[in-house]
Design an enzyme around this catalytic site. Structure first.
Site, short mmCIF file in Angstrom:
data_model
loop_
_atom_site.label_atom_id
_atom_site.label_comp_id
_atom_site.label_asym_id
_atom_site.label_seq_id
_atom_site.Cartn_x
_atom_site.Cartn_y
_atom_site.Cartn_z
N ASP A 1 113.59 76.49 32.75
CA ASP A 1 112.56 76.24 33.80
C ASP A 1 110.47 75.70 32.86
OD1 ASP A 1 113.24 76.25 36.04
OD2 ASP A 1 112.44 78.29 36.39
N LYS B 1 111.00 70.81 30.34
CA LYS B 1 111.58 70.16 30.06
C LYS B 1 112.01 68.35 30.57
CE LYS B 1 115.86 72.16 30.33
NZ LYS B 1 115.24 73.65 31.09
N GLY B 2 112.14 68.76 31.96
CA GLY B 2 111.92 67.18 32.38
C GLY B 2 110.70 65.80 31.95
N LYS B 3 109.56 67.15 31.95
CA LYS B 3 107.78 66.79 31.16
C LYS B 3 108.89 65.88 29.41
CE LYS B 3 103.18 66.78 30.28
NZ LYS B 3 101.89 68.07 29.53
N GLY C 1 116.59 72.04 38.00
CA GLY C 1 115.54 71.34 39.28
C GLY C 1 114.37 70.38 37.74
N HIS C 2 114.69 68.40 37.47
CA HIS C 2 112.95 68.81 36.59
C HIS C 2 111.91 67.44 37.13
CE1 HIS C 2 116.72 69.10 33.40
NE2 HIS C 2 116.19 70.08 33.73
N GLN D 1 119.00 74.14 32.25
CA GLN D 1 118.65 75.19 32.19
C GLN D 1 117.95 75.50 31.25
OE1 GLN D 1 121.81 74.09 33.70
NE2 GLN D 1 120.72 74.70 36.07
N GLY E 1 112.40 77.33 45.51
CA GLY E 1 110.98 77.93 45.71
C GLY E 1 110.77 79.45 45.60
N PRO F 1 109.95 82.86 43.47
CA PRO F 1 108.54 83.39 43.03
C PRO F 1 109.66 83.74 41.05
CG PRO F 1 109.02 84.79 44.33
CD PRO F 1 109.87 83.64 44.62
P1 IMP Z 1 123.30 79.38 39.21
O1 IMP Z 1 123.07 78.32 37.95
O2 IMP Z 1 122.81 79.12 40.42
O3 IMP Z 1 124.61 80.15 39.50
O4 IMP Z 1 122.25 80.51 38.98
C1 IMP Z 1 122.52 81.42 38.35
C2 IMP Z 1 121.47 82.36 37.22
O5 IMP Z 1 120.88 81.06 36.89
C3 IMP Z 1 120.28 82.82 38.13
O6 IMP Z 1 119.77 83.24 37.76
C4 IMP Z 1 119.53 81.45 38.22
O7 IMP Z 1 118.25 81.76 38.95
C5 IMP Z 1 119.92 80.86 37.14
N1 IMP Z 1 119.50 79.36 37.23
C6 IMP Z 1 120.04 78.31 37.54
N2 IMP Z 1 119.44 77.01 37.37
C7 IMP Z 1 118.64 77.68 36.95
C8 IMP Z 1 117.06 76.79 36.43
O8 IMP Z 1 117.18 75.30 36.63
N3 IMP Z 1 115.98 77.02 36.07
C9 IMP Z 1 115.68 78.22 36.27
N4 IMP Z 1 117.07 79.38 36.56
C10 IMP Z 1 117.87 79.07 37.14
#
Ligand code: IMP
Length: 427
Positions: free
Chosen positions: A13, A16-18, A40-41, A225, A303, A305
């Site tokens: 988060d 990176k998307g921007k 989620g970008h 990530q 969504g 927090p």
């Molecule tokens: P998973 O990738 O759904 O297995 O989640 C593993 C960990 O990575 C968890 O703490 C998620 O909240 C975190 N995580 C996975 N994808 C993202 C992302 O795009 N942004 C931030 N945290 C992520």
């Protein structure tokens, strides 16, 4: 022309998307190398906000071609939905999106398994089935995109996989969310159909990308990530199941490491994480709750927090080191406006020991106490600034100090959500 890699230096988060959207102006290709629909970008284009989970954000720049490499696990329902949504909003996808035929498919039963095994609760995952999909890949039982084109073979493969899933449900004493035979029949139909529609997009992307690089095309590898969610280098076990760091670009796309030249690290001016795990510089609730609201720190995918905290240079130092980042882009600096004194964690203490890099053991990491340096904040709004010299002195100093202490210079700062809200630092 060396290939560029864009990588998150924190827990994801970072915005990176921007930055991908900005850099893709100068690119011929944007290629995603790891993760799945957990990412989620978010990109703001004029008045429209696009949140993409699978397709690289480069798709929003006309003329750029995009690749989803074999390091990604592909949820076909998400993918089909994203293609539809982009086309409805006038973004051309035909002839611009290529999927690796060797990419593994994330099926609905991967989500069932995640919940069944309680991985979602322990790690605080996105519940998108990521862990079980990568488990199947590593166990060599996964189903890949090239297997979609023969419905009989697909049915057999799904039936064999669901037999195992059924056994696991029995062992846990839980009912299957859907009977095996019904699921096999409906999924064979649904995914064969999606496969047939996607067929022109599904190719050998190792060949495609290497040929493009040989021709001198410019390629940007888009990380998902962040560094500390990397399965090897992150805060294990509170990580995702993929290689999120720069090395993942080599394995996840089949581009030789020597061709990866320019690694760009993205960090927010502060720190956030979603999910469980260590976070030494996390704000106390009284400060963190209003900060989160003001900063809009809620997950783009779930969504949820996001936990928020001060900038952590112990992490950034490690992230610069393991990714070989040559420069840092610092995002969301405008959010820090109005905070009189900005803390940055420069080292950790645990017992009598000083640490300059995070420890391997997540338990130990969560017991670390950050040692902070204070930097002066600024009061002036900076979201309208586009020129480095017009930024308040304290903002410039904050960015420069982060670069100096992390080990790579800050070359660009983002000062607002819009595409153009960017300020370049002088070289
Ligand atoms: P998973 O990738 O759904 O297995 O989640 C593993 C960990 O990575 C968890 O703490 C998620 O909240 C975190 N995580 C996975 N994808 C993202 C992302 O795009 N942004 C931030 N945290 C992520």
């Amino acid at each position: 022309m060396p290939v560029s890699v864009l990588v998150g230096l924190q827990w994801g988060d970072e915005g990176k998307g921007k930055i991908v959207d900005l850099l893709s102006r100068r690119m011929d290709w944007v290629a995603r190398y790891s993760g799945g629909p957990n990412a989620g970008h978010t990109v703001q284009v004029d008045d429209e906000t696009f949140v993409l989970h699978l397709i690289p954000s480069g798709i929003l720049r006309p003329g750029v071609r995009c690749v989803i490499g074999h390091g990604v696990v592909v949820d076909l329902d998400y993918l089909a939905g994203e293609i539809r949504l982009l086309e409805q909003r006038g973004v051309e996808v035909e002839g611009r999106l290529y999927l690796s035929s060797a990419a593994h498919i994330l099926f609905p039963y991967h989500r069932w398994l995640e919940e069944l095994q309680g991985q979602d609760v322990r790690v605080g995952t996105t519940k998108r089935g990521i862990g079980p999909a990568y488990q199947d890949k590593m166990a060599r039982t996964g189903i890949r995109l090239h297997e979609l084109f023969d419905p009989r073979r697909l049915r057999e493969r799904l039936d064999a996989e669901l037999a195992r899933v059924e056994m696991l449900h029995k062992a846990y004493g839980k009912p299957m969310p859907e009977p095996r035979a019904a699921a096999v029949a409906s999924w064979t139909r649904r995914y064969s159909e999606i496969g047939a529609r996607l067929r022109p997009h599904i190719v050998d992307t190792v060949d495609l990308l290497n040929a493009a690089i040989d021709r001198g095309d410019r390629v940007l590898c888009e990380g998902s990530q962040g560094t500390f969610l990397d399965v090897d280098l992150g805060s294990y076990p509170f990580v995702t199941s993929a290689s999120t760091t720069a090395g993942g670009a080599a394995t996840g796309l089949g581009i030789a490491p020597a061709r990866l030249g320019n690694v760009i690290g993205i960090s927010k001016g502060y720190t956030t994480r979603v999910g469980n795990g260590p976070f030494p510089s996390e704000f106390p609730a009284g400060f963190g709750d209003p900060f989160r609201k003001r900063a809009g720190e809620f997950g783009a995918t779930t969504g949820r927090p996001r936990r928020c905290g001060w900038c952590d240079l112990v992490m950034l130092r490690e992230a610069v080191r393991v990714n070989g980042a040559k420069e840092i882009h610092l995002t969301k600096l405008d959010i820090l406006t109005g905070i009189p004194k900005l803390k940055v964690a420069v080292e950790y203490r645990i017992g009598r020991r000083k640490l300059f890099y995070p420890p391997v053991d997540a338990q130990e990491w969560s017991e670390c106490r950050p040692v902070y340096a204070d930097l002066p904040g600024w009061r002036e709004a900076i979201d309208g600034v586009r020129d480095w010299t017009a930024l308040p002195g304290a903002t410039r100093r904050y960015a420069a100090k982060i670069g100096e202490w992390a080990g790579a210079p800050v070359r660009l700062v983002s000062v607002g959500s819009g595409r153009e809200a960017i300020v370049r630092a002088p070289r």
